[in-house]
Design a protein around this motif. Structure first.
Motif, PDB file in Angstrom:
ATOM      1  N   MET A   1      10.349 -14.150  -4.598  1.00 10.28           N
ATOM      2  CA  MET A   1      10.654 -15.517  -4.162  1.00 10.28           C
ATOM      3  C   MET A   1      12.142 -15.811  -4.263  1.00 10.28           C
ATOM      4  O   MET A   1      12.659 -16.737  -3.667  1.00 10.28           O
ATOM      5  N   GLY A   2      12.871 -15.019  -5.109  1.00  9.42           N
ATOM      6  CA  GLY A   2      14.284 -15.305  -5.305  1.00  9.42           C
ATOM      7  C   GLY A   2      15.198 -14.330  -4.601  1.00  9.42           C
ATOM      8  O   GLY A   2      16.354 -14.165  -4.980  1.00  9.42           O
ATOM      9  N   GLU A   3      14.646 -13.627  -3.507  1.00 14.49           N
ATOM     10  CA  GLU A   3      15.430 -12.580  -2.864  1.00 14.49           C
ATOM     11  C   GLU A   3      16.739 -13.085  -2.276  1.00 14.49           C
ATOM     12  O   GLU A   3      17.737 -12.369  -2.239  1.00 14.49           O
ATOM     13  N   GLN A   4      16.751 -14.336  -1.786  1.00 13.24           N
ATOM     14  CA  GLN A   4      17.932 -14.845  -1.098  1.00 13.24           C
ATOM     15  C   GLN A   4      18.955 -15.458  -2.051  1.00 13.24           C
ATOM     16  O   GLN A   4      19.995 -15.927  -1.621  1.00 13.24           O
ATOM     17  N   LEU A   5      18.652 -15.503  -3.339  1.00 17.82           N
ATOM     18  CA  LEU A   5      19.547 -16.139  -4.302  1.00 17.82           C
ATOM     19  C   LEU A   5      20.453 -15.110  -4.968  1.00 17.82           C
ATOM     20  O   LEU A   5      20.040 -13.980  -5.246  1.00 17.82           O
ATOM     21  N   SER A   6      21.680 -15.524  -5.263  1.00 21.93           N
ATOM     22  CA  SER A   6      22.587 -14.659  -6.017  1.00 21.93           C
ATOM     23  C   SER A   6      22.196 -14.689  -7.499  1.00 21.93           C
ATOM     24  O   SER A   6      21.475 -15.597  -7.925  1.00 21.93           O
ATOM     25  N   PRO A   7      22.647 -13.714  -8.303  1.00 19.28           N
ATOM     26  CA  PRO A   7      22.339 -13.740  -9.739  1.00 19.28           C
ATOM     27  C   PRO A   7      22.755 -15.052 -10.409  1.00 19.28           C
ATOM     28  O   PRO A   7      22.040 -15.571 -11.276  1.00 19.28           O
ATOM     29  N   GLU A   8      23.892 -15.604  -9.979  1.00 17.51           N
ATOM     30  CA  GLU A   8      24.363 -16.869 -10.565  1.00 17.51           C
ATOM     31  C   GLU A   8      23.419 -18.020 -10.205  1.00 17.51           C
ATOM     32  O   GLU A   8      23.085 -18.853 -11.043  1.00 17.51           O
ATOM     33  N   GLU A   9      22.963 -18.048  -8.935  1.00 20.11           N
ATOM     34  CA  GLU A   9      22.032 -19.093  -8.501  1.00 20.11           C
ATOM     35  C   GLU A   9      20.697 -18.963  -9.237  1.00 20.11           C
ATOM     36  O   GLU A   9      20.079 -19.964  -9.602  1.00 20.11           O
ATOM     37  N   LYS A  10      20.261 -17.728  -9.425  1.00 18.53           N
ATOM     38  CA  LYS A  10      19.019 -17.498 -10.176  1.00 18.53           C
ATOM     39  C   LYS A  10      19.154 -18.017 -11.601  1.00 18.53           C
ATOM     40  O   LYS A  10      18.242 -18.668 -12.129  1.00 18.53           O
ATOM     41  N   TYR A  11      20.275 -17.722 -12.239  1.00 18.09           N
ATOM     42  CA  TYR A  11      20.467 -18.182 -13.623  1.00 18.09           C
ATOM     43  C   TYR A  11      20.483 -19.707 -13.690  1.00 18.09           C
ATOM     44  O   TYR A  11      19.892 -20.297 -14.610  1.00 18.09           O
ATOM     45  N   ASN A  12      21.138 -20.342 -12.738  1.00 18.15           N
ATOM     46  CA  ASN A  12      21.181 -21.815 -12.729  1.00 18.15           C
ATOM     47  C   ASN A  12      19.786 -22.412 -12.594  1.00 18.15           C
ATOM     48  O   ASN A  12      19.476 -23.432 -13.218  1.00 18.15           O
ATOM     49  N   LEU A  13      18.950 -21.783 -11.782  1.00 19.30           N
ATOM     50  CA  LEU A  13      17.574 -22.254 -11.601  1.00 19.30           C
ATOM     51  C   LEU A  13      16.751 -22.014 -12.868  1.00 19.30           C
ATOM     52  O   LEU A  13      15.987 -22.868 -13.308  1.00 19.30           O
ATOM     53  N   ILE A  14      16.949 -20.844 -13.469  1.00 20.22           N
ATOM     54  CA  ILE A  14      16.219 -20.497 -14.708  1.00 20.22           C
ATOM     55  C   ILE A  14      16.595 -21.446 -15.838  1.00 20.22           C
ATOM     56  O   ILE A  14      15.745 -21.863 -16.630  1.00 20.22           O
ATOM     57  N   SER A  15      17.859 -21.831 -15.923  1.00 16.58           N
ATOM     58  CA  SER A  15      18.344 -22.582 -17.092  1.00 16.58           C
ATOM     59  C   SER A  15      18.389 -24.098 -16.886  1.00 16.58           C
ATOM     60  O   SER A  15      18.634 -24.837 -17.841  1.00 16.58           O
ATOM     61  N   ARG A  16      18.100 -24.593 -15.683  1.00 15.82           N
ATOM     62  CA  ARG A  16      18.229 -26.038 -15.471  1.00 15.82           C
ATOM     63  C   ARG A  16      17.204 -26.808 -16.320  1.00 15.82           C
ATOM     64  O   ARG A  16      16.070 -26.403 -16.482  1.00 15.82           O
ATOM     65  N   ASN A  17      17.664 -27.907 -16.875  1.00 13.93           N
ATOM     66  CA  ASN A  17      16.865 -28.799 -17.735  1.00 13.93           C
ATOM     67  C   ASN A  17      16.461 -28.184 -19.077  1.00 13.93           C
ATOM     68  O   ASN A  17      15.738 -28.804 -19.841  1.00 13.93           O
ATOM     69  N   LEU A  18      16.909 -26.962 -19.364  1.00  8.97           N
ATOM     70  CA  LEU A  18      16.634 -26.392 -20.688  1.00  8.97           C
ATOM     71  C   LEU A  18      17.568 -27.031 -21.706  1.00  8.97           C
ATOM     72  O   LEU A  18      18.696 -27.409 -21.391  1.00  8.97           O
ATOM     73  N   GLN A  19      17.111 -27.118 -22.948  1.00 12.33           N
ATOM     74  CA  GLN A  19      17.978 -27.658 -23.997  1.00 12.33           C
ATOM     75  C   GLN A  19      18.909 -26.591 -24.547  1.00 12.33           C
ATOM     76  O   GLN A  19      20.045 -26.879 -24.907  1.00 12.33           O
ATOM     77  N   GLU A  20      18.411 -25.337 -24.572  1.00 12.94           N
ATOM     78  CA  GLU A  20      19.234 -24.272 -25.168  1.00 12.94           C
ATOM     79  C   GLU A  20      18.779 -22.912 -24.648  1.00 12.94           C
ATOM     80  O   GLU A  20      17.595 -22.696 -24.365  1.00 12.94           O
ATOM     81  N   VAL A  21      19.738 -22.000 -24.517  1.00 10.85           N
ATOM     82  CA  VAL A  21      19.447 -20.604 -24.188  1.00 10.85           C
ATOM     83  C   VAL A  21      20.091 -19.728 -25.256  1.00 10.85           C
ATOM     84  O   VAL A  21      21.308 -19.806 -25.478  1.00 10.85           O
ATOM     85  N   LEU A  22      19.291 -18.916 -25.937  1.00 11.36           N
ATOM     86  CA  LEU A  22      19.809 -17.925 -26.880  1.00 11.36           C
ATOM     87  C   LEU A  22      19.829 -16.581 -26.155  1.00 11.36           C
ATOM     88  O   LEU A  22      18.787 -16.120 -25.679  1.00 11.36           O
ATOM     89  N   GLY A  23      20.990 -15.966 -26.047  1.00 12.30           N
ATOM     90  CA  GLY A  23      21.095 -14.698 -25.324  1.00 12.30           C
ATOM     91  C   GLY A  23      21.428 -14.884 -23.857  1.00 12.30           C
ATOM     92  O   GLY A  23      20.943 -14.154 -22.992  1.00 12.30           O
ATOM     93  N   GLU A  24      22.269 -15.866 -23.575  1.00 12.70           N
ATOM     94  CA  GLU A  24      22.647 -16.182 -22.200  1.00 12.70           C
ATOM     95  C   GLU A  24      23.231 -14.970 -21.477  1.00 12.70           C
ATOM     96  O   GLU A  24      22.884 -14.678 -20.325  1.00 12.70           O
TER      97      GLU A  24
END
Length: 528
Positions: free
Chosen positions: A1-24
């Motif tokens: 589903m994420g074939e058209q997204l760049s790694p940076e765009e994927k990370y932004n989608l994965i991390s949006r609305n999260l309070q914290e990421v350990l191991g970014e």
């Protein structure tokens, strides 16, 4: 589903609305090479409620970002957590969770074929996993295990060994599910850091951890399966949704601990990309928002009325719940629901000689009518030096008169306007000629001198708020306790104050819709 997204765009989608990421950095590195493997686990304990849409909406984000997502139904964890799920109900609750979680995902348009579903006991009872549990238990200190589970595992006065095993098993799941990251609430942070500390000691890789904020419930505190007033059940009717939202904490202009506003932010915006405030044309008509911050700003400036916000959330929420309600109308799923979650107030406690068919013969704490009260006045009993009369508001048209000797331990000034707890369905008793219409509940420790303290309701409590025992929320109090059957006396022997100064009955917390009943200092005291 994420074939058209760049790694940076994927990370932004994965991390949006999260309070914290350990191991970014680890997450970003994996995304440069391949799709991220993530798992979300849920212990199959109390019924899932609408706050579960928060992790569901993030799972939708993960799939859009191309992640490989595993959903773990943590049945063994449910049992280890102070037996929140009794062994005989374990299989039934897993089935309920599987049906309801899948129904939630379908209602928000998540394709189930893109997900992997697995049950904890499918792999946690293997020889290899069991040996790793033993290896881990030889490394993790009791202090670290208890600290890791402090915000997740139910805290009781005499904790079971099972609760100490819980965090270690959750850490091992990361290795046995072969994932790059674990996703959960920020309340699990200490378990995540325990995993990061100890998995490398077993020769396993340290994983990343993605953390959602804790969404406030309808009362302003954490939404909880054990607090009926704080949550909307996934199977609640439209009428129940309206009633619960009407009571929800949503103070004009206040954006702190606002569960209604949080639902808009963490569920409706991620799923729909916008939100519509529905209102009467004379107040400006409907308004569509494309950015949550604009909703928050307008609410804080009182440009959105709480009633309009609640009505708009009600409409959106019912759209999400309707497919789930329809699915659970089938006889099979109705039977599963009733079997997995039998009403605790209808559980028979009697053995031989117990009367059948009447809740009035069952010894359950929901029979006690305990309420929050506010002391209006305190005056000396006219015919007894050691007794005082307290006039206490319990949310009825007239205050109740209570005769007690509490002023011997707490000053008259301290009692004035104080919030207290009253047992309201005892038979009234005359004490030196004056009828006492309720019992003031206090903690006490015998000795020289005897120590007595009133119990404290949560801050913000109102006269008349009902007090219940965790797990017995739905039972109805007796109109009047029969003194011949000594219901109060039999239940009272198991009322204690824990080492954390929380009032309990058989290790279950006494609570109101706003939180726990506490005592200032009398750890281990009796309650009467």
């Amino acid at each position: 589903m994420g074939e058209q997204l760049s790694p940076e765009e994927k990370y932004n989608l994965i991390s949006r609305n999260l309070q914290e990421v350990l191991g970014e950095e680890k997450v970003k590195q994996v995304l440069q090479e391949r799709e991220l493997k993530v798992y979300w686990g849920t212990a199959t304990t109390g019924k899932p409620h609408v706050a579960y849409f928060v992790p569901m909406s993030k799972i939708a984000d993960f799939l859009r970002a191309g992640c490989e997502v595993t959903v773990l139904f943590a049945d063994l964890h449910a049992y280890l957590d102070n037996m929140k799920a009794p062994w005989e109900l374990l299989e039934l609750r897993v089935k309920y969770y599987e049906h309801v979680i899948k129904a939630m995902l379908e209602s928000i348009g998540v394709p189930l074929e893109k997900l992997r579903f697995i049950k904890g006991t499918d792999f946690q009872l293997s020889r290899e996993y069991t040996l790793d549990v033993y290896r881990l238990s030889s490394m993790v200190t009791e202090h670290d295990a208890k600290k890791a589970g402090a915000e997740v595992v139910k805290q009781v006065e005499h904790p079971l060994l099972s609760g100490l095993l819980y965090p270690g098993l959750q850490a091992l799941d990361e290795e046995y599910l072969k994932v790059d990251a674990q996703f959960g609430g920020v309340d699990q942070r200490k378990i995540f850091t325990l995993a990061e500390k100890y998995l490398p000691s077993l020769g396993y890789a340290k994983r990343a951890h993605l953390m959602n904020p804790m969404v406030p419930g309808l009362t302003g505190a954490k939404m909880s399966s054990s607090e009926e007033e704080s949550k909307i059940d996934l199977l609640d009717s439209k009428e129940d949704v309206k009633k619960k939202l009407k009571k929800a904490f949503c103070e004009p202009g206040n954006i702190q601990n606002n569960g209604v506003l949080s639902f808009v932010k963490h569920v409706l915006f991620p799923l729909r990309g916008g939100f519509c405030i529905k209102r009467d044309p004379k107040w400006g008509g409907d308004k569509i928002y494309s950015v949550f911050e604009e909703v928050e700003k307008d609410f804080s400036e009182e440009l959105i009325h709480p009633g309009d916000l609640k009505a708009s959330v009600e409409a959106a929420l019912n759209e999400l719940l309707e497919p789930i309600r329809k699915k659970f109308q089938s006889p099979e799923l109705r039977k599963l629901t009733n079997s997995a979650y039998p009403d605790p107030s209808k559980t028979k406690t009697g053995g031989k000689g117990a009367k059948a068919g009447g809740e009035e013969d069952e010894l359950v704490p929901s029979r006690l009518d305990i309420r929050v009260g506010k002391v209006i006045s305190v005056e000396k009993h006219p015919d007894a030096d050691s007794l005082y009369l307290e006039r206490i508001d319990v949310g009825e048209p007239e205050p109740r008169t209570v005769v007690s000797g509490l002023v011997a331990y707490v000053s008259q000034e301290e009692l004035q306007d104080r919030a207290v707890l009253l047992l309201c369905n005892l038979k009234p008793q005359k004490m030196r000629g004056i009828e006492s219409q309720a019992m003031l509940l206090c903690a006490s420790i015998e000795g020289e001198p005897r120590r007595v303290e009133p119990l404290d309701p949560p801050e913000g409590s109102s006269p008349g708020d009902r007090v219940f025992v965790e797990g017995y929320e739905s039972g109805k109090p007796d109109d009047r306790l029969n003194p011949k059957k000594k219901v109060w006396e039999k239940l009272q022997v198991d009322l204690k104050v824990s080492e954390e100064c929380v009032a309990q009955w058989k290790d279950r917390h006494l609570m109101t819709k706003l939180g726990q009943i506490t005592c200032k200092t009398l750890k281990g005291g009796n309650i009467s």
